[in-house]
Design a protein around this motif. Structure first.
Motif, short mmCIF file in Angstrom:
data_model
loop_
_atom_site.label_atom_id
_atom_site.label_comp_id
_atom_site.label_asym_id
_atom_site.label_seq_id
_atom_site.Cartn_x
_atom_site.Cartn_y
_atom_site.Cartn_z
N GLY A 1 -4.07 -12.00 -0.86
CA GLY A 1 -4.15 -10.54 -0.91
C GLY A 1 -5.44 -10.08 -0.27
O GLY A 1 -6.21 -10.88 0.28
N ALA A 2 -5.69 -8.78 -0.32
CA ALA A 2 -6.91 -8.21 0.25
C ALA A 2 -7.41 -7.10 -0.65
O ALA A 2 -6.62 -6.35 -1.24
N ASP A 3 -8.73 -7.00 -0.76
CA ASP A 3 -9.31 -5.92 -1.56
C ASP A 3 -9.07 -4.57 -0.91
O ASP A 3 -8.90 -3.56 -1.59
N PHE A 4 -9.11 -4.54 0.41
CA PHE A 4 -8.77 -3.32 1.14
C PHE A 4 -7.95 -3.69 2.35
O PHE A 4 -8.35 -4.54 3.15
N GLN A 5 -6.78 -3.08 2.48
CA GLN A 5 -5.90 -3.33 3.61
C GLN A 5 -5.33 -2.00 4.10
O GLN A 5 -4.73 -1.25 3.33
N ALA A 6 -5.56 -1.68 5.38
CA ALA A 6 -5.06 -0.42 5.92
C ALA A 6 -4.96 -0.52 7.44
O ALA A 6 -5.70 -1.27 8.08
N THR A 7 -4.04 0.23 8.00
CA THR A 7 -3.91 0.36 9.44
C THR A 7 -4.20 1.80 9.84
O THR A 7 -4.15 2.71 9.01
N ASP A 8 -4.51 1.98 11.12
CA ASP A 8 -4.75 3.32 11.69
C ASP A 8 -5.78 4.10 10.86
O ASP A 8 -5.54 5.22 10.44
N VAL A 9 -6.92 3.46 10.64
CA VAL A 9 -8.00 4.06 9.86
C VAL A 9 -8.83 4.97 10.78
O VAL A 9 -9.12 4.62 11.92
N ARG B 1 -7.18 -4.01 -6.07
CA ARG B 1 -6.02 -4.20 -5.21
C ARG B 1 -4.83 -3.33 -5.62
O ARG B 1 -3.68 -3.80 -5.70
N ALA B 2 -5.12 -2.08 -5.89
CA ALA B 2 -4.06 -1.13 -6.23
C ALA B 2 -3.18 -0.90 -5.01
O ALA B 2 -3.63 -0.96 -3.86
N SER B 3 -1.91 -0.60 -5.27
CA SER B 3 -0.96 -0.30 -4.19
C SER B 3 -0.34 1.08 -4.34
O SER B 3 0.32 1.56 -3.42
N HIS B 4 -0.53 1.73 -5.51
CA HIS B 4 0.07 3.02 -5.80
C HIS B 4 -0.94 3.94 -6.47
O HIS B 4 -2.01 3.50 -6.91
N PHE B 5 -0.59 5.20 -6.57
CA PHE B 5 -1.38 6.18 -7.30
C PHE B 5 -0.44 7.16 -7.97
O PHE B 5 0.73 7.31 -7.55
N GLY B 6 -0.93 7.84 -8.99
CA GLY B 6 -0.07 8.82 -9.65
C GLY B 6 -0.66 9.32 -10.94
O GLY B 6 -1.88 9.25 -11.16
N LEU B 7 0.22 9.82 -11.81
CA LEU B 7 -0.19 10.36 -13.11
C LEU B 7 0.16 9.36 -14.20
O LEU B 7 1.31 8.89 -14.29
N ALA B 8 -0.82 9.03 -15.01
CA ALA B 8 -0.56 8.10 -16.10
C ALA B 8 0.28 8.77 -17.17
O ALA B 8 0.06 9.93 -17.53
N GLY B 9 1.27 8.08 -17.68
CA GLY B 9 2.14 8.63 -18.71
C GLY B 9 3.18 7.62 -19.13
O GLY B 9 3.40 6.59 -18.47
N ALA B 10 3.87 7.94 -20.22
CA ALA B 10 4.86 7.01 -20.77
C ALA B 10 6.04 6.79 -19.83
O ALA B 10 6.66 5.72 -19.84
N THR B 11 6.34 7.81 -18.99
CA THR B 11 7.50 7.70 -18.10
C THR B 11 7.13 7.24 -16.69
O THR B 11 8.01 7.07 -15.84
N THR B 12 5.85 7.04 -16.42
CA THR B 12 5.42 6.65 -15.08
C THR B 12 6.02 5.29 -14.69
O THR B 12 5.95 4.33 -15.45
N ASP B 13 6.61 5.24 -13.51
CA ASP B 13 7.24 4.00 -13.04
C ASP B 13 7.11 3.95 -11.52
O ASP B 13 7.76 4.71 -10.80
#
Length: 289
Positions: A81-89, A184-196
């Motif tokens: 894996g990578a700590d930071f991975q991005a294209t077209d920065v 190494r997060a891959s997503h972002f959003g709102l924390a909650g019981a229904t978050t998926d």
């Protein structure tokens, strides 16, 4: 290690022709003469200690306005894996609309560069005894756009998202299993019981953040400079202090990218993704360029 750091600074000064000169005799000057003397050092050095680490921060008294593009950036690539991975920065962008007020509060003609502005760049070392624990690079003040197609991030994003009731809430970073993490997060959003994150409920991939406004929220829609934009490398956890004081950012072992942003996403933008700013002169709409 600290003596080595000072040695590098002196060497840099000598190479630049700014060699220190020793005088055999010093003559006092009056307050009036002192008041007529103006000047500023090219580099400043600060020493800090938080009890766990000793810090040496070397800052240049210069300002930079830039637009930078990189096809692919991979940092901390280890353990599959990578700590930071991005294209077209990209840092900074190109105006598409001469009527739009840009991040710095100004209007720019179509095809004119809206630069990423960094004031007083610095390099900072964190040490334990005589051993280097980590180092970071950043600006004492920064403002501009950061564009990318991110797939992995170890760090922070100071992003707000409006919930279903329209209340701004701090965004959370997640992995693909919807576990909150800044490693190494891959997503972002709102924390909650229904978050998926697998089904996209209150969660979206990092690639939706195509362009971020780096800075702090000001009055109205204004974006002010931030002093917390930096990239760091650690062999152990380090608590980095803001150059202007106040904040302490905890960076874990590895590569850490701190992206303070003034942006608040409403539910529609959260669902569809933040449009990418134009970062090349060949404009292909809101896609890559």
């Amino acid at each position: 290690m600290r003596q080595d750091a000072y040695g590098y600074v002196v060497l840099a000064l000598v190479c630049l022709g700014i060699a220190p000169v020793a005088q055999a005799e010093l003559e006092p000057i009056s307050d009036q003469e002192m008041s007529e003397v103006q000047g500023q050092g090219f580099m400043t050095i600060e020493n800090l200690d938080d009890g766990a680490h000793q810090f040496t921060r070397m800052s240049l008294t210069m300002d930079a306005e830039t637009r930078i593009n990189a096809d692919n950036v991979t940092l901390g690539s280890i353990d599959s894996g990578a700590d930071f991975q991005a294209t077209d920065v990209a840092l900074g962008h190109i105006s598409r609309d001469d009527a739009r007020i840009q991040i710095d509060g100004n209007r720019y003609a179509v095809d004119e560069v809206v630069p990423f502005v960094g004031l007083k760049p610095y390099i900072e070392l964190a040490e334990v005894g005589d051993e280097l624990a980590g180092f970071r690079m950043g600006f004492k003040q920064a403002r501009g756009t950061f564009s990318s197609d991110m797939t992995s991030l170890s760090g922070n994003i100071g992003l707000q998202i409006e919930d279903a009731d329209g209340n701004p809430t701090a965004a959370t970073l997640f992995d693909s299993n919807t576990s909150a993490t800044n490693y190494r997060a891959s997503h972002f959003g709102l924390a909650g019981a229904t978050t998926d994150c697998s089904t996209g409920v209150q969660c979206a991939p990092l690639s939706y953040l195509r362009s971020l406004d780096i800075g702090e929220a000001g009055e109205g829609d204004a974006t002010e400079f931030t002093n917390d934009f930096f990239l760091s490398f650690q062999r152990e956890g380090v608590n980095w202090q803001s150059p202007e004081g106040g904040n302490v950012i905890e960076a874990a072992k590895g590569v850490f990218l701190n992206l303070p942003t003034s942006m608040t996403l409403n539910q529609q933008v959260f669902a569809n993704g933040v449009p990418r700013e134009r970062t090349h002169y060949v404009d292909r709409g809101n896609g890559m360029f």
